[in-house]
Design a protein around this motif. Structure first.
Motif, PDB file in Angstrom:
ATOM      1  N   ARG A  84      57.690 100.588  40.850  1.00 43.82           N
ATOM      2  CA  ARG A  84      57.199 101.007  42.171  1.00 43.82           C
ATOM      3  C   ARG A  84      56.531 102.375  42.020  1.00 43.82           C
ATOM      4  NH1 ARG A  84      62.159  99.507  42.176  1.00 43.82           N
ATOM      5  NH2 ARG A  84      63.128 101.528  42.591  1.00 43.82           N
ATOM      6  N   ASN A  85      55.242 102.432  42.257  1.00 43.50           N
ATOM      7  CA  ASN A  85      54.475 103.680  42.116  1.00 43.50           C
ATOM      8  C   ASN A  85      54.316 104.313  43.500  1.00 43.50           C
ATOM      9  OD1 ASN A  85      52.563 105.714  41.699  1.00 43.50           O
ATOM     10  ND2 ASN A  85      51.527 104.528  40.079  1.00 43.50           N
ATOM     11  N   LEU A  86      54.960 105.474  43.690  1.00 46.23           N
ATOM     12  CA  LEU A  86      54.916 106.176  44.977  1.00 46.23           C
ATOM     13  C   LEU A  86      53.964 107.362  44.952  1.00 46.23           C
ATOM     14  CD1 LEU A  86      58.711 106.120  45.954  1.00 46.23           C
ATOM     15  CD2 LEU A  86      56.953 104.402  46.340  1.00 46.23           C
ATOM     16  N   GLY A  87      53.074 107.364  43.972  1.00 50.87           N
ATOM     17  CA  GLY A  87      52.089 108.453  43.884  1.00 50.87           C
ATOM     18  C   GLY A  87      52.512 109.508  42.891  1.00 50.87           C
ATOM     19  N   SER A  88      53.424 110.377  43.275  1.00 49.54           N
ATOM     20  CA  SER A  88      53.906 111.411  42.353  1.00 49.54           C
ATOM     21  C   SER A  88      55.190 110.997  41.642  1.00 49.54           C
ATOM     22  CB  SER A  88      54.160 112.721  43.122  1.00 49.54           C
ATOM     23  OG  SER A  88      55.140 112.510  44.129  1.00 49.54           O
ATOM     24  N   LEU A  89      55.747 109.844  42.051  1.00 48.14           N
ATOM     25  CA  LEU A  89      56.965 109.307  41.430  1.00 48.14           C
ATOM     26  C   LEU A  89      56.735 107.839  41.087  1.00 48.14           C
ATOM     27  CD1 LEU A  89      59.838 110.552  43.792  1.00 48.14           C
ATOM     28  CD2 LEU A  89      59.412 111.331  41.469  1.00 48.14           C
ATOM     29  N   ILE A  90      57.240 107.458  39.924  1.00 50.79           N
ATOM     30  CA  ILE A  90      57.228 106.039  39.566  1.00 50.79           C
ATOM     31  C   ILE A  90      58.672 105.624  39.279  1.00 50.79           C
ATOM     32  CG2 ILE A  90      56.458 104.306  37.909  1.00 50.79           C
ATOM     33  CD1 ILE A  90      53.944 105.969  37.476  1.00 50.79           C
ATOM     34  N   PHE A  91      59.156 104.635  40.032  1.00 49.96           N
ATOM     35  CA  PHE A  91      60.494 104.089  39.811  1.00 49.96           C
ATOM     36  C   PHE A  91      60.376 102.801  39.003  1.00 49.96           C
ATOM     37  CE2 PHE A  91      61.116 106.641  43.615  1.00 49.96           C
ATOM     38  CZ  PHE A  91      62.331 107.279  43.355  1.00 49.96           C
ATOM     39  N   ILE A  92      61.226 102.676  38.015  1.00 46.11           N
ATOM     40  CA  ILE A  92      61.247 101.471  37.177  1.00 46.11           C
ATOM     41  C   ILE A  92      62.689 100.983  37.074  1.00 46.11           C
ATOM     42  CG2 ILE A  92      60.905 100.540  34.848  1.00 46.11           C
ATOM     43  CD1 ILE A  92      58.598 102.541  34.518  1.00 46.11           C
ATOM     44  N   ASP A  93      62.903  99.679  37.342  1.00 49.81           N
ATOM     45  CA  ASP A  93      64.193  99.049  37.042  1.00 49.81           C
ATOM     46  C   ASP A  93      64.108  98.537  35.610  1.00 49.81           C
ATOM     47  OD1 ASP A  93      65.098  99.571  39.558  1.00 49.81           O
ATOM     48  OD2 ASP A  93      64.918  97.514  40.303  1.00 49.81           O
ATOM     49  N   LEU A  94      64.947  99.111  34.754  1.00 48.34           N
ATOM     50  CA  LEU A  94      64.933  98.744  33.332  1.00 48.34           C
ATOM     51  C   LEU A  94      66.117  97.820  33.061  1.00 48.34           C
ATOM     52  CD1 LEU A  94      63.361  99.286  30.704  1.00 48.34           C
ATOM     53  CD2 LEU A  94      65.039 101.079  30.180  1.00 48.34           C
ATOM     54  N   ARG A  95      65.830  96.658  32.462  1.00 49.29           N
ATOM     55  CA  ARG A  95      66.844  95.617  32.290  1.00 49.29           C
ATOM     56  C   ARG A  95      67.097  95.336  30.814  1.00 49.29           C
ATOM     57  NH1 ARG A  95      63.908  91.467  33.833  1.00 49.29           N
ATOM     58  NH2 ARG A  95      63.554  90.813  31.688  1.00 49.29           N
ATOM     59  N   ASP A  96      68.371  95.197  30.463  1.00 44.96           N
ATOM     60  CA  ASP A  96      68.730  94.610  29.168  1.00 44.96           C
ATOM     61  C   ASP A  96      69.861  93.619  29.414  1.00 44.96           C
ATOM     62  OD1 ASP A  96      71.114  96.042  29.334  1.00 44.96           O
ATOM     63  OD2 ASP A  96      70.554  97.540  27.833  1.00 44.96           O
ATOM     64  N   THR A  97      70.515  93.183  28.375  1.00 46.48           N
ATOM     65  CA  THR A  97      71.507  92.112  28.530  1.00 46.48           C
ATOM     66  C   THR A  97      72.747  92.531  29.307  1.00 46.48           C
ATOM     67  OG1 THR A  97      72.754  90.426  27.303  1.00 46.48           O
ATOM     68  CG2 THR A  97      72.704  92.623  26.347  1.00 46.48           C
ATOM     69  N   THR A  98      72.938  93.849  29.520  1.00 44.80           N
ATOM     70  CA  THR A  98      74.125  94.317  30.238  1.00 44.80           C
ATOM     71  C   THR A  98      73.865  94.563  31.714  1.00 44.80           C
ATOM     72  OG1 THR A  98      73.656  96.652  29.782  1.00 44.80           O
ATOM     73  CG2 THR A  98      74.976  95.452  28.152  1.00 44.80           C
ATOM     74  N   GLY A  99      72.615  94.718  32.122  1.00 42.60           N
ATOM     75  CA  GLY A  99      72.329  95.007  33.516  1.00 42.60           C
ATOM     76  C   GLY A  99      71.062  95.824  33.679  1.00 42.60           C
ATOM     77  N   ILE A 100      70.995  96.565  34.785  1.00 42.54           N
ATOM     78  CA  ILE A 100      69.782  97.312  35.152  1.00 42.54           C
ATOM     79  C   ILE A 100      70.120  98.768  35.432  1.00 42.54           C
ATOM     80  CG2 ILE A 100      68.073  97.593  37.018  1.00 42.54           C
ATOM     81  CD1 ILE A 100      67.900  94.581  37.207  1.00 42.54           C
ATOM     82  N   SER A 101      69.258  99.657  34.965  1.00 42.46           N
ATOM     83  CA  SER A 101      69.313 101.073  35.339  1.00 42.46           C
ATOM     84  C   SER A 101      67.991 101.450  36.000  1.00 42.46           C
ATOM     85  CB  SER A 101      69.518 101.970  34.118  1.00 42.46           C
ATOM     86  OG  SER A 101      70.893 102.095  33.802  1.00 42.46           O
ATOM     87  N   GLN A 102      68.080 102.264  37.039  1.00 42.80           N
ATOM     88  CA  GLN A 102      66.857 102.788  37.650  1.00 42.80           C
ATOM     89  C   GLN A 102      66.420 104.025  36.886  1.00 42.80           C
ATOM     90  OE1 GLN A 102      65.880 102.953  41.996  1.00 42.80           O
ATOM     91  NE2 GLN A 102      66.241 105.153  41.719  1.00 42.80           N
ATOM     92  N   ILE A 103      65.144 104.054  36.498  1.00 43.14           N
ATOM     93  CA  ILE A 103      64.604 105.243  35.837  1.00 43.14           C
ATOM     94  C   ILE A 103      63.491 105.819  36.712  1.00 43.14           C
ATOM     95  CG2 ILE A 103      65.225 104.320  33.565  1.00 43.14           C
ATOM     96  CD1 ILE A 103      62.263 103.868  33.059  1.00 43.14           C
ATOM     97  N   VAL A 104      63.364 107.114  36.648  1.00 45.58           N
ATOM     98  CA  VAL A 104      62.382 107.817  37.478  1.00 45.58           C
ATOM     99  C   VAL A 104      61.449 108.611  36.564  1.00 45.58           C
ATOM    100  CG1 VAL A 104      62.022 109.385  39.409  1.00 45.58           C
ATOM    101  CG2 VAL A 104      64.144 108.068  39.251  1.00 45.58           C
ATOM    102  N   VAL A 105      60.154 108.396  36.711  1.00 41.16           N
ATOM    103  CA  VAL A 105      59.163 109.159  35.949  1.00 41.16           C
ATOM    104  C   VAL A 105      58.393 110.026  36.953  1.00 41.16           C
ATOM    105  CG1 VAL A 105      57.304 109.050  34.250  1.00 41.16           C
ATOM    106  CG2 VAL A 105      58.940 107.151  34.424  1.00 41.16           C
ATOM    107  N   ARG A 106      58.471 111.343  36.739  1.00 40.73           N
ATOM    108  CA  ARG A 106      57.828 112.285  37.672  1.00 40.73           C
ATOM    109  C   ARG A 106      56.477 112.746  37.132  1.00 40.73           C
ATOM    110  NH1 ARG A 106      63.297 112.780  38.651  1.00 40.73           N
ATOM    111  NH2 ARG A 106      63.801 112.970  40.892  1.00 40.73           N
ATOM    112  N   GLU A 107      55.623 113.133  38.072  1.00 41.64           N
ATOM    113  CA  GLU A 107      54.245 113.500  37.743  1.00 41.64           C
ATOM    114  C   GLU A 107      54.177 114.661  36.765  1.00 41.64           C
ATOM    115  OE1 GLU A 107      50.236 113.529  40.465  1.00 41.64           O
ATOM    116  OE2 GLU A 107      51.943 114.732  41.167  1.00 41.64           O
ATOM    117  N   GLU A 108      55.155 115.587  36.831  1.00 42.41           N
ATOM    118  CA  GLU A 108      55.105 116.768  35.954  1.00 42.41           C
ATOM    119  C   GLU A 108      55.309 116.403  34.475  1.00 42.41           C
ATOM    120  OE1 GLU A 108      59.035 117.164  38.408  1.00 42.41           O
ATOM    121  OE2 GLU A 108      56.957 116.526  38.727  1.00 42.41           O
ATOM    122  N   GLU A 109      55.945 115.234  34.224  1.00 37.36           N
ATOM    123  CA  GLU A 109      56.054 114.763  32.834  1.00 37.36           C
ATOM    124  C   GLU A 109      54.785 113.970  32.533  1.00 37.36           C
ATOM    125  OE1 GLU A 109      58.300 115.682  30.814  1.00 37.36           O
ATOM    126  OE2 GLU A 109      59.727 116.602  32.216  1.00 37.36           O
TER     127      GLU A 109
END
Length: 591
Positions: free
Chosen positions: A35-60
């Motif tokens: 989900r791209n919110l402009g200055s923030l991008i949220f990603i649900d990252l999945r592997d065999t154990t489940g999902i973690s939400q990761i956040v990528v900010r514009e400053e990176e």
């Protein structure tokens, strides 16, 4: 694509909790959602154990630039700090935390998948099986395979503790056609000769008892070239168990304890032992099946004697032919079935070969039925008494040959149980079915065939009938049934050459046929064979019940279709003329 050479995973996606806040972690997996919110991008990252939400900010900047191009099912690795989520998600195990990304690597890009990677995807089964490697990314299928692995581990742990030895038996065997059809494998080095893939390691495990191994088990692939159903596959997995110096009570006691351990460790469910026992005759009379579903009622009732002289010719005519009239009463559930629905039930039983379905409705004590005028008051009273009618009821009755009556009413009973929501998948009703007939008559072969297999020991008290009245002989055989499925079947085996040869003769096998098919086995019985018996579990079917699904394909990594084809690999397939020539095969039309 980027490398992970200096980027080692520290955690799995489904493992992170509040206690991990402040840690720097490296996660790897598939992009489930972005989900791209402009200055923030949220990603649900999945592997065999489940999902973690990761956040990528514009400053990176570098990570953010990569994240902007990411799409579903890309494979990525991220490094970042675990932080507390501002908007928590109580529906996720990791819903209290998120990862603030400092570095992101794209390990592989992905095309848009032909199916959605989510448990409630409604894709057709054919497309799911064609892209099974994508289908298997779904959580519920991965959970089923993990449950399967855990169950296999419990089997091994229990049997190891009980002094069993795991032994591998051959996959390339001698064809011994006495049961289901073999899968044949042509021999290249022995022209015009064939191996057979094992339908079961039956003879080999018995030979291991002759060899003095005492206690054997194996988790083994077996193969049967037969028509398929929802809970049957051409290749399947058996947990094969054999024991020396035992009677049926020893085998049954061990397997009750084994299943008690499996249900406790795999499902957290306490099952009571000993299991209920019923004879084959009782199972057929009450449920029309040797693998009855005991989670609900609707037992079969025999009305033959009551209606044999009735004015309803469908009943009396079948009785005169030596057939039977039986029915089930669904009691207060009658209100769920309009006349239109009853007509559908008649259509349903016709699918089992029944010619029709008679019905009698009782509502507040009042009887209505199109056949009531053909039945005397005394006959109707006795039907009501036998069918245990109280204030309300709907009696569904079939008159025909016994096998058709049993199959139709058993099928109808199971259909009604499902339609009325009486099949709770968490209610495990286990029972032994015992005292099977040793033989059953095959109209196709015009002879008696083994009900289980020709190595099953007859009950000692029935031995006198073996030669002249084989239909009267019961076997020392036992099946474990659960919720309408056979989980396991076994028997005490014949451990004497003379009795084994009598058994073969009862099956109408000549001396030459016995020698050609089973000579090596009969010879082995001459050298001192201990009393022995065993059992074999259909592992796929057991996992199907533990996973609370009614489709066996849901618990097999790469299953076949009902036509025994693999849509993923397109097997079976044609082979080249050179390959056929190598194994000395030519088609009848010369092609």
């Amino acid at each position: 694509m980027e490398s992970i050479k200096d980027f080692k995973r520290t955690n799995y996606c489904g493992d992170l909790r509040k206690e991990d806040i402040g840690k720097e972690v490296i996660l790897m997996g598939w992009v489930a959602k972005e989900r791209n919110l402009g200055s923030l991008i949220f990603i649900d990252l999945r592997d065999t154990t489940g999902i973690s939400q990761i956040v990528v900010r514009e400053e990176e900047k570098e990570a953010f630039e990569k994240a902007e191009g990411i799409r579903g099912e890309y494979v990525i690795a991220v490094k970042g700090k675990v932080e507390e989520r501002e908007s928590k998600n109580p529906n996720m195990d990791t819903g209290d935390v998120e990862i603030n990304v400092k570095e992101l690597r794209i390990l592989d890009r992905a095309k848009t998948p032909p199916i959605y990677i989510k448990d409630d995807d409604d894709a057709q089964e054919e497309i799911r099986l064609k892209y099974r490697y994508l289908d298997l990314r779904k959580k519920h299928l991965q959970d089923n395979l993990k449950l399967r692995a855990k169950t296999a581990r419990v089997f091994r742990e229990f049997l190891d503790q009980e002094n069993f030895v795991e032994v591998e038996t051959p996959v390339l065997n001698k064809p011994t056609p006495e049961g289901a059809r073999d899968y044949l494998v042509p021999s290249r080095v022995n022209p015009e000769k064939f191996y057979a893939l094992p339908q079961s390691p039956q003879l080999m495990k018995q030979l291991l008892m002759v060899a003095g191994m005492d206690r054997y088990y194996q988790i083994v692939k077996c193969f049967r070239d037969e028509d398929l159903r929802a809970n049957r596959q051409p290749e399947f997995t058996q947990v094969d168990i054999e024991m020396s110096f035992v009677d049926e009570e020893d085998v049954m006691d061990l397997n009750e304890r084994l299943l008690q351990k499996i249900f406790k460790e795999v499902k957290g469910v306490d099952i009571e032992i000993p299991f209920r026992r019923m004879s084959y005759q009782e199972a057929m009379e009450n449920y029309g099946s040797d693998k009855p579903d005991l989670r609900f009622g609707f037992p079969l009732k025999n009305l033959t004697e009551i209606v044999k002289d009735s004015g309803f010719k469908v009943f009396s005519g079948n009785c005169k032919e030596g057939y039977s009239v039986r029915g089930i009463n669904i009691g207060d559930y009658e209100k769920e079935f309009s006349r239109k629905k009853v007509d559908r039930l008649e259509k349903f039983v016709k699918g089992y070969g029944a010619k029709g379905l008679a019905w009698i409705r009782i509502k507040d004590g009042e009887i209505s039925s199109p056949i009531a005028k053909f039945l005397s008051e005394d006959e109707m009273d006795k039907i009501m008494e036998t069918m245990e009618v109280e204030k309300n009821g709907l009696l569904l009755i079939v008159a025909d040959k016994n096998n058709i009556v049993f199959e139709a009413l058993s099928g109808l009973r199971n259909h009604l149980g499902k339609e009325l929501g009486l099949k709770d998948p968490k209610d495990y009703q286990l029972a032994w079915v015992v005292d099977f007939p040793l033989f059953e008559y095959s109209e196709e072969d015009d002879r008696y065939v083994s009900k289980h297999h020709p190595f099953t020991h007859p009950r000692m008290e029935d031995l006198e009938f073996l030669e002249d009245s084989p239909e009267k002989v019961r076997s020392i055989a036992y099946d474990i049934v659960c919720n309408g499925d056979e989980l396991a079947g076994g028997s005490i085996r014949i451990n004497n050459r003379e009795l084994q040869e009598k058994m073969f003769k009862a099956l109408n096998l000549s001396d030459d046929e016995i020698q050609q098919k089973f000579g090596f086995f009969v010879e082995a019985l001459q050298y001192g064979t201990p009393p022995h018996g065993g059992i074999a579990y259909g592992l796929d079917r057991l996992i199907m019940i533990l996973a609370e699904t009614d489709n066996i394909k849901d618990v097999i990594a790469f299953p076949k279709t009902k036509s025994a084809t693999d849509l993923l690999t397109e097997a079976p397939s044609n082979v080249t003329e050179d390959q056929l020539e190598e194994v000395h095969i030519q088609f009848a039309d010369g092609k």
